[in-house]
Design a protein around this motif. Structure first.
Motif: not given
Ligand code: ZN
Length: 161
Positions: A3, A6, A30
């Motif tokens: 992702c 994050c 995600c």
């Protein structure tokens, strides 16, 4: 696939579309932060053919490889995203080798190579179906007793034989 927001690698493909230059455009979400993003991924040489056990060949089919992996990974802690990644790795090797035809046995070896480090149990399930007692890829037809049971995995065209 990580992702971009994050850094979690727990992402799921929500949509796949062909794009120019042998690429696939994928929409992903995600699972950790719910961020949606799009990736472009190279797909294997579209001309690649897989030689089947009985001597005929068929075009390489990503979906078939994916289904075979889903089956051996059932009830194993292997996510859909990881299976997708395994298929990508096999395709990357095939693309790198610039083959026009890949033998069925070589294909099984490639899949086992990428699967073993990820989940040994799933790899053993695949071995049980495709390797003989000596650890070599079984090239002959399945024994008559197994014939009626149907293909275990349906990998690379044996399901329509
Ligand atoms: Zn995220």
């Amino acid at each position: 696939m990580q992702c971009p927001s994050c850094g979690s690698d727990d992402t799921q493909v929500t949509e796949t579309r062909p794009a120019p230059k042998n690429e696939l455009r994928r929409r992903r979400v995600c699972q950790a932060c719910k961020q949606r993003f799009t990736t472009r991924e190279q797909i294997a040489a579209p001309q690649l053919k897989v030689e089947k056990r009985r001597g005929s060949s068929e075009p390489y089919d990503r979906a078939k490889l994916h289904r075979a992996l889903v089956r051996v990974c059932s009830r194993r802690p292997v996510t859909e995203a990881t299976i997708d990644e395994l298929v990508n790795r096999v395709e990357a090797r095939l693309t790198k080798a610039q083959l026009r035809t890949v033998g069925w046995a070589r294909m099984v070896e490639l899949v086992l190579d990428v699967l073993r480090p990820v989940d040994a149990v799933a790899a053993r399930r695949m071995e049980a179906d495709y390797l003989d007692e000596a650890g070599a890829v079984r090239l002959s037809d399945a024994p008559a007793a197994e014939e009626g049971a149907g293909p275990q995995l349906g990998l690379f065209g044996d399901d329509d034989a």
